[in-house]
Design a protein around this motif. Structure first.
Motif, mmCIF file in Angstrom:
data_model
loop_
_atom_site.group_PDB
_atom_site.id
_atom_site.type_symbol
_atom_site.label_atom_id
_atom_site.label_comp_id
_atom_site.label_asym_id
_atom_site.label_seq_id
_atom_site.Cartn_x
_atom_site.Cartn_y
_atom_site.Cartn_z
ATOM 1 N N ILE A 90 0.828 -1.198 0.000
ATOM 2 C CA ILE A 90 0.000 0.000 0.000
ATOM 3 C C ILE A 90 0.870 1.258 0.000
ATOM 4 C CG2 ILE A 90 -1.744 1.304 1.278
ATOM 5 C CD1 ILE A 90 -2.824 -1.293 0.139
ATOM 6 N N LEU A 91 0.554 2.212 -0.887
ATOM 7 C CA LEU A 91 1.222 3.507 -0.919
ATOM 8 C C LEU A 91 0.178 4.604 -1.066
ATOM 9 C CD1 LEU A 91 3.069 1.512 -3.098
ATOM 10 C CD2 LEU A 91 4.654 3.351 -2.531
ATOM 11 N N ALA A 92 0.502 5.791 -0.557
ATOM 12 C CA ALA A 92 -0.310 6.986 -0.794
ATOM 13 C C ALA A 92 0.449 7.872 -1.767
ATOM 14 C CB ALA A 92 -0.578 7.719 0.511
ATOM 15 N N LEU A 93 -0.220 8.320 -2.822
ATOM 16 C CA LEU A 93 0.414 9.093 -3.885
ATOM 17 C C LEU A 93 -0.313 10.421 -4.068
ATOM 18 C CD1 LEU A 93 0.610 6.207 -6.542
ATOM 19 C CD2 LEU A 93 2.431 6.900 -4.958
ATOM 20 N N VAL A 94 0.485 11.500 -4.231
ATOM 21 C CA VAL A 94 -0.058 12.819 -4.549
ATOM 22 C C VAL A 94 0.744 13.375 -5.711
ATOM 23 C CG1 VAL A 94 -0.508 15.169 -3.731
ATOM 24 C CG2 VAL A 94 -0.766 13.229 -2.163
ATOM 25 N N GLY A 95 0.043 13.859 -6.728
ATOM 26 C CA GLY A 95 0.702 14.342 -7.933
ATOM 27 C C GLY A 95 1.543 15.584 -7.704
ATOM 28 N N GLY A 96 2.585 15.722 -8.529
ATOM 29 C CA GLY A 96 3.452 16.887 -8.456
ATOM 30 C C GLY A 96 4.670 16.712 -9.332
ATOM 31 N N GLY A 97 5.461 17.770 -9.444
ATOM 32 C CA GLY A 97 6.629 17.725 -10.307
ATOM 33 C C GLY A 97 6.314 18.290 -11.677
ATOM 34 N N PRO A 98 7.320 18.356 -12.549
ATOM 35 C CA PRO A 98 7.131 18.964 -13.866
ATOM 36 C C PRO A 98 6.111 18.205 -14.714
ATOM 37 C CG PRO A 98 9.274 17.859 -13.712
ATOM 38 C CD PRO A 98 8.704 17.885 -12.339
ATOM 39 N N ASN A 99 5.144 18.935 -15.225
ATOM 40 C CA ASN A 99 4.156 18.414 -16.191
ATOM 41 C C ASN A 99 3.304 17.265 -15.661
ATOM 42 O OD1 ASN A 99 5.326 20.198 -18.162
ATOM 43 N ND2 ASN A 99 6.970 18.692 -18.413
ATOM 44 N N SER A 100 3.135 17.173 -14.351
ATOM 45 C CA SER A 100 2.308 16.087 -13.811
ATOM 46 C C SER A 100 0.843 16.335 -14.115
ATOM 47 C CB SER A 100 2.499 15.973 -12.301
ATOM 48 O OG SER A 100 1.658 14.948 -11.779
ATOM 49 N N GLN A 101 0.152 15.299 -14.592
ATOM 50 C CA GLN A 101 -1.282 15.372 -14.860
ATOM 51 C C GLN A 101 -2.113 14.996 -13.630
ATOM 52 O OE1 GLN A 101 -2.362 16.517 -18.005
ATOM 53 N NE2 GLN A 101 -0.165 16.941 -17.993
#
Length: 389
Positions: A90-101
């Motif tokens: 199990i992981l929790a992911l949050v978008g970010g960084g260059p050009n992340s959709q």
């Protein structure tokens, strides 16, 4: 309105381990991509692994022996937050960084065993951090913290706090203690929630804003630093008493990480000054019943937590002038040191047998050894480049 979506009922098996990247094809979003850039690095709860969020997905690394465990590559952007749950799937992911959709206001709970997102949480503002324990999901926004039950995603607690752009929050990880620490509503204040005891402890830790904090796995000891970055203080979370204070330096510094060794004998600090410091702690965890399965130290034994300083951190030889000289002359200075480039952020953690692991935002991994008797400069055992910065 803040919301969550459960994409699959039920919980998960925390005994599952990561699946190697040679397994069958994952969800369509994943695929080969261009050279990835490093966006974030973060330890798992026991510092045995770390996650690297990249511009094209994420990668998981084991610390000893050091090796990449697996990676997930995405075609349409990466993650600024990759929060592991020990060594589970199990992981929790949050978008970010260059050009992340992927939006920065949505948490995806990813099950790598199934290669799919099993639930998601959406908020009206940017997510600063996500913390996991086996029975809780904690989402940190700049002014509010949400605590959810892992099994049914029910909202259990909402905590208001002072502006928290760093997403500071730490959790206990023993199943018989449920403790959360975060900035309070006033500058320099820490709020400690003992959920199991239905008790809140407010600790006035520093005069300046809190910059970094960590807790022992049982949640009974807290270490903090302020934006001034000169002092690190250790507190008893049950009654808020200050047990020890150590000094990183005299000049202002940005503290990147604080780590406590599992036996609570050592404390490690990294900052923008390019030195990882180790301090000897006089804090001793004393269990009243050696045969008990309880890991929690009782409040009675906490009264004898601080042992006399012997062969510990060097103080000033001018301590006899303590009443005349500035306060820092009587402070406890670091016991052992290791130097890293000042150009990047580094995060330190304790490994086995007097070793320190250090991960950097320049894509570097170090493993060092310190002498527990004589201290001094640490010995570098290993240096690897796990990713281009």
């Amino acid at each position: 309105m803040d919301s969550h979506k459960n994409l699959q009922p039920g919980g998960y098996d925390s005994r599952n381990t990561f699946i190697s990247s040679s397994r069958g094809p994952p969800e369509p979003d994943f695929g080969e991509s261009d050279e990835a850039e490093l966006v974030s690095v973060s330890w798992n709860q026991d510092y045995s692994c770390f996650a690297a969020g990249t511009s094209h997905g994420f990668r998981i690394y084991n610390c000893q022996p050091f090796k990449e465990t697996f990676r997930r590559e995405l075609k349409d952007g990466g993650f600024k937050i990759v929060e592991m749950l020990f060594r589970s799937n199990i992981l929790a992911l949050v978008g970010g960084g260059p050009n992340s959709q992927y939006p920065s206001n949505k948490v995806l709970i990813w099950d790598d065993h199934q290669s799919r997102c099993i639930s998601e949480f959406s908020f009206r503002s940017e997510i600063r951090a996500v913390k996991l324990r086996r029975d809780r999901i904690v989402v940190v926004l700049e002014h509010k913290i949400y605590v959810y039950n892992f099994l049914d995603l029910r909202l259990l607690h909402q905590i208001e706090n002072l502006a928290n752009p760093r997403g500071l929050c730490c959790l206990s990880h023993h199943m018989n203690t449920s403790v959360l620490a975060c900035p309070g509503i006033r500058r320099g204040q820490v709020r400690v929630e003992h959920f199991g005891l239905n008790m809140v402890q407010i600790i006035n830790a520093h005069d300046s804003n809190i910059a970094c904090m960590t807790m022992t796995l049982d949640g009974l000891l807290l270490a903090t630093a302020s934006t001034k970055g000169t002092l690190i203080r250790i507190f008893n979370t049950m009654d808020g008493t200050r047990l020890q204070e150590v000094r990183r330096g005299v000049d202002r510094a940005d503290i990147y990480s604080i780590a406590l060794s599992p036996n609570v004998q050592w404390l490690a600090v990294s900052s923008d000054k390019g030195t990882v410091h180790i301090f000897s702690l006089r804090v001793r965890v004393i269990r009243e019943d050696a045969n008990s399965t309880e890991h929690e130290t009782s409040s009675n034994s906490l009264q004898s937590l601080v042992s006399p300083a012997s062969g510990a951190n060097p103080g000033s030889s001018l301590s006899f002038l303590r009443g005349v000289l500035p306060k820092y002359f009587s402070s406890e200075w670091s016991f052992s040191q290791f130097h890293v480039p000042e150009v990047s952020q580094y995060f330190a953690a304790f490994g086995a047998q007097n070793t320190i692991a250090i991960i950097g935002m320049d894509g570097s991994f170090y493993r060092c050894n310190f002498d527990p008797v004589n201290g001094g400069e640490m010995t570098q055992l290993e240096h690897s480049r796990f990713l281009n910065s």
